[in-house]
Design a protein around this motif. Structure first.
Motif, mmCIF file in Angstrom:
data_model
loop_
_atom_site.group_PDB
_atom_site.id
_atom_site.type_symbol
_atom_site.label_atom_id
_atom_site.label_comp_id
_atom_site.label_asym_id
_atom_site.label_seq_id
_atom_site.Cartn_x
_atom_site.Cartn_y
_atom_site.Cartn_z
ATOM 1 N N TRP A 147 0.120 -2.802 -9.485
ATOM 2 C CA TRP A 147 -0.232 -3.493 -10.465
ATOM 3 C C TRP A 147 0.252 -4.412 -11.025
ATOM 4 O O TRP A 147 0.124 -5.644 -11.653
ATOM 5 C CB TRP A 147 -0.457 -2.281 -11.619
ATOM 6 C CG TRP A 147 -1.031 -2.622 -13.023
ATOM 7 C CD1 TRP A 147 -2.089 -3.680 -13.344
ATOM 8 C CD2 TRP A 147 -0.571 -2.030 -14.022
ATOM 9 N NE1 TRP A 147 -2.184 -3.525 -14.526
ATOM 10 C CE2 TRP A 147 -1.449 -2.748 -15.168
ATOM 11 C CE3 TRP A 147 0.187 -1.001 -14.567
ATOM 12 C CZ2 TRP A 147 -1.079 -2.311 -16.541
ATOM 13 C CZ3 TRP A 147 0.263 -0.738 -15.834
ATOM 14 C CH2 TRP A 147 -0.314 -1.299 -16.871
ATOM 15 N N ASP A 160 -9.559 -2.031 -3.224
ATOM 16 C CA ASP A 160 -8.618 -1.454 -3.148
ATOM 17 C C ASP A 160 -8.677 -0.094 -3.527
ATOM 18 O O ASP A 160 -9.476 0.435 -4.650
ATOM 19 C CB ASP A 160 -7.343 -1.971 -4.034
ATOM 20 C CG ASP A 160 -6.104 -1.605 -3.884
ATOM 21 O OD1 ASP A 160 -5.382 -1.747 -2.876
ATOM 22 O OD2 ASP A 160 -5.746 -0.631 -4.801
ATOM 23 N N TYR A 161 -7.970 0.913 -3.095
ATOM 24 C CA TYR A 161 -8.259 2.349 -3.429
ATOM 25 C C TYR A 161 -7.692 2.858 -4.852
ATOM 26 O O TYR A 161 -8.281 3.511 -5.466
ATOM 27 C CB TYR A 161 -7.270 3.320 -2.420
ATOM 28 C CG TYR A 161 -7.805 4.650 -2.558
ATOM 29 C CD1 TYR A 161 -8.597 5.295 -1.958
ATOM 30 C CD2 TYR A 161 -6.903 5.503 -3.274
ATOM 31 C CE1 TYR A 161 -9.108 6.635 -2.074
ATOM 32 C CE2 TYR A 161 -7.155 6.783 -3.269
ATOM 33 C CZ TYR A 161 -8.310 7.379 -2.683
ATOM 34 O OH TYR A 161 -8.546 8.676 -2.790
ATOM 35 N N HIS A 162 -6.847 1.917 -5.269
ATOM 36 C CA HIS A 162 -6.091 2.352 -6.670
ATOM 37 C C HIS A 162 -6.589 1.142 -7.628
ATOM 38 O O HIS A 162 -6.985 1.975 -8.848
ATOM 39 C CB HIS A 162 -4.616 2.161 -6.615
ATOM 40 C CG HIS A 162 -3.765 3.334 -5.802
ATOM 41 N ND1 HIS A 162 -3.332 2.992 -4.770
ATOM 42 C CD2 HIS A 162 -4.205 4.526 -5.618
ATOM 43 C CE1 HIS A 162 -3.103 4.120 -3.995
ATOM 44 N NE2 HIS A 162 -3.422 5.100 -4.622
ATOM 45 N N LEU A 163 -6.813 0.049 -7.587
ATOM 46 C CA LEU A 163 -7.147 -0.981 -8.395
ATOM 47 C C LEU A 163 -8.526 -1.396 -8.291
ATOM 48 O O LEU A 163 -8.774 -1.571 -7.097
ATOM 49 C CB LEU A 163 -6.207 -2.146 -8.561
ATOM 50 C CG LEU A 163 -4.841 -1.829 -8.760
ATOM 51 C CD1 LEU A 163 -3.746 -3.107 -8.523
ATOM 52 C CD2 LEU A 163 -4.353 -1.328 -10.121
ATOM 53 N N PRO A 219 4.227 2.945 -5.238
ATOM 54 C CA PRO A 219 3.538 3.643 -6.302
ATOM 55 C C PRO A 219 2.324 2.417 -6.925
ATOM 56 O O PRO A 219 2.450 1.149 -6.703
ATOM 57 C CB PRO A 219 4.472 3.688 -7.390
ATOM 58 C CG PRO A 219 5.877 3.089 -6.734
ATOM 59 C CD PRO A 219 5.804 3.024 -5.451
ATOM 60 N N LEU A 220 1.164 2.880 -7.403
ATOM 61 C CA LEU A 220 0.475 2.046 -7.852
ATOM 62 C C LEU A 220 0.908 1.133 -8.900
ATOM 63 O O LEU A 220 0.411 0.174 -8.919
ATOM 64 C CB LEU A 220 -0.666 3.165 -8.412
ATOM 65 C CG LEU A 220 -1.670 2.715 -9.530
ATOM 66 C CD1 LEU A 220 -2.585 1.526 -9.014
ATOM 67 C CD2 LEU A 220 -2.617 3.908 -10.007
ATOM 68 N N PHE A 221 1.964 1.478 -9.572
ATOM 69 C CA PHE A 221 2.570 0.832 -10.759
ATOM 70 C C PHE A 221 3.085 -0.719 -10.039
ATOM 71 O O PHE A 221 2.742 -1.699 -10.824
ATOM 72 C CB PHE A 221 3.657 1.271 -11.342
ATOM 73 C CG PHE A 221 4.229 0.807 -12.596
ATOM 74 C CD1 PHE A 221 3.633 0.593 -13.686
ATOM 75 C CD2 PHE A 221 5.497 -0.093 -12.443
ATOM 76 C CE1 PHE A 221 4.100 0.026 -14.818
ATOM 77 C CE2 PHE A 221 5.850 -0.758 -13.568
ATOM 78 C CZ PHE A 221 5.369 -0.352 -14.810
ATOM 79 N N ASN A 222 3.611 -0.633 -8.798
ATOM 80 C CA ASN A 222 3.884 -1.758 -8.210
ATOM 81 C C ASN A 222 2.830 -2.639 -7.709
ATOM 82 O O ASN A 222 3.070 -4.126 -7.917
ATOM 83 C CB ASN A 222 4.839 -1.536 -6.897
ATOM 84 C CG ASN A 222 6.174 -0.863 -7.239
ATOM 85 O OD1 ASN A 222 6.418 -0.277 -8.457
ATOM 86 N ND2 ASN A 222 7.047 -0.606 -6.485
ATOM 87 N N GLN A 248 0.775 -1.331 0.047
ATOM 88 C CA GLN A 248 -0.028 0.124 0.006
ATOM 89 C C GLN A 248 0.765 1.369 -0.032
ATOM 90 O O GLN A 248 0.412 2.373 -0.471
ATOM 91 C CB GLN A 248 -1.177 -0.008 1.044
ATOM 92 C CG GLN A 248 -2.171 -0.947 1.042
ATOM 93 C CD GLN A 248 -2.843 -0.997 -0.081
ATOM 94 O OE1 GLN A 248 -3.078 0.204 -0.733
ATOM 95 N NE2 GLN A 248 -3.464 -1.872 -0.449
ATOM 96 N N GLN A 249 2.095 1.245 0.575
ATOM 97 C CA GLN A 249 3.091 2.394 0.372
ATOM 98 C C GLN A 249 3.769 2.687 -0.789
ATOM 99 O O GLN A 249 4.206 3.705 -1.064
ATOM 100 C CB GLN A 249 3.833 2.303 1.411
ATOM 101 C CG GLN A 249 3.365 2.565 2.962
ATOM 102 C CD GLN A 249 2.845 3.655 3.230
ATOM 103 O OE1 GLN A 249 3.200 4.830 2.964
ATOM 104 N NE2 GLN A 249 1.556 3.761 3.696
#
Lengths: 183, 216
Positions: free
Chosen positions: A135, A166-169, A130-133, A127-128
């Motif tokens: 994904w 998830d907040y991003h995905l 980047p979104l890329f990691n 969670q800490q």
């Protein structure tokens, strides 16, 4: 009626009652020779288990990394997926890509045999980072499943048997096994 | 009395939006409940809000006719799909979701994403037809892709202190359900004030898109 007969009948009915009680509580199991039993199923399953060399993928240092290992390989898709994803989680833990030990609780395959439901015991995305990691972690799992030829087209992610939020995905839909990296 | 104020505010807002040529919506990640990632001993939600407010001020100074709307106030709590609903009802022209994380690598990275759930499906859907919320992004698919390339080109050309990566198409949760062109930027900052440097580049990129859009 003689007193001895009364004692005899009482004793027999008491014994019958105890046997019935034991049968209904499954203390006594009656297995008929002409019906299939769980033992024969286990035996037939055991004969279908074999060792298989698998390739696990993960994203580290801005490129794909892969590692080969041997796992037991069943005939059933859900058992194959269970062992494959468990091996992948162990590798990720060794590589310090996930925090702590994550367990795959259960694997279900849809009626069409094309969609898999993977339920983890807790959130495994960093969670800490980047979104890329995050994904790429999901992409590496999809790549691992796809490469090892499980034969499914989509994967749904769950946490404790509820949809993964998830907040991003977004996991409200099933993810295609090819992932989204190519697009 | 409060009802009269409400209707007055609604009328003013509606008239303002109708006269504006371009409406930009900025979504600073996090809310009162969701703190986001830890960024140099502070939380992501505070840094993204600072960044969004800075961009809003800069664009307002450069182009007063452009309406810049923020999705939240510092104490506000955002529900799922609330931002998408807000953006679709206002009929915004462009939606940018800003995310910031602490960069540990020597060169910070800036990632750009647009929404996609169907890698093989790239048609443009009609706004009048019925479709599921995860396909809403296909309504303005061609504009989204066109602007995406323009943004990417600009960010690449001005990548002096950072590495630009993207644009990537994937199921990015903050962008789901938005009909108009929507992008998410995940920005890595090495120091706590690094967001200002990114913000200036973002303002210039946005002004380039707005100017080009107004021209057409």
């Amino acid at each position: 009626m003689k007193i001895t007969n009364i004692y005899l009948i009482s004793g027999i009915t008491c014994m019958l009652g105890m046997c019935m009680f034991a049968y209904f509580n499954q203390w006594i199991i009656i297995r008929l020779p002409f019906t299939s039993s769980s033992d024969t199923y286990q035996y037939s399953s055991a004969t279908n288990i074999k060792k298989k060399q698998i390739t696990l993928f993960f994203w580290k240092h801005n490129r794909w990394q892969q590692e080969s290992t041997e796992i037991v390989w069943h005939n059933e898709k859900n058992a194959q997926l269970y062992h494959l994803v468990t091996a992948w989680l162990s590798l990720l833990e060794d590589e310090s890509l996930i925090q702590g030990e994550i367990f795959l609780q259960s694997v279900l395959i849809s009626a069409s045999s094309q969609e898999a439901y993977l339920s983890f015991d807790r959130d495994f995305l960093p969670q800490q980072d980047p979104l890329f990691n995050k994904w790429m972690l999901i992409e590496s799992l999809l790549k691992t499943i796809s490469y090892n030829g499980i034969g499914i087209t989509h994967v749904r992610f769950l946490i404790q048997h509820t949809p993964y939020v998830d907040y991003h995905l977004d996991f409200s839909n099933a993810w295609p096994i090819g992932g989204f990296l190519s697009s | 009395m409060p009802i009269i104020y409400f209707f007055y505010a609604l009328c003013v807002a509606t008239s303002t939006f109708s006269t504006s040529k371009f409406t930009l919506m900025l979504d600073p990640a996090g809310d009162a409940k969701h703190t986001g990632r830890t960024v140099h001993n502070t939380f992501e939600r505070g840094v993204t809000l600072q960044c969004a407010e800075y961009i809003q001020k800069k664009i307002h100074t450069a182009c007063p006719h452009v309406r810049v709307v923020l999705t939240r106030l510092p104490t506000e709590n955002i529900q799922t799909l609330q931002n998408a609903n807000f953006a679709n009802r206002l009929d915004v022209d462009l939606y940018i979701s800003i995310h910031i994380y602490e960069e540990k690598a020597s060169t910070p990275c800036m990632y750009m994403y647009r929404f996609s759930y169907h890698p093989m499906l790239t048609p443009t859907l009609s706004k009048d037809s019925l479709h599921t919320y995860d396909m809403a992004h296909l309504i303005c698919n061609s504009t989204t892709q066109k602007w995406c390339q323009q943004f990417a080109r600009y960010f690449n050309e001005h990548a002096s202190f950072y590495t630009f990566l993207g644009p990537y198409a994937m199921p990015c949760a903050p962008l789901i359900g938005i009909q108009k062109p929507a992008y998410a930027l995940d920005i890595g900052i090495s120091t706590v004030d690094d967001w200002k440097r990114y913000s200036d580049i973002m303002v210039d990129a946005l002004l380039m898109i707005i100017t080009e859009e107004n021209r057409t």
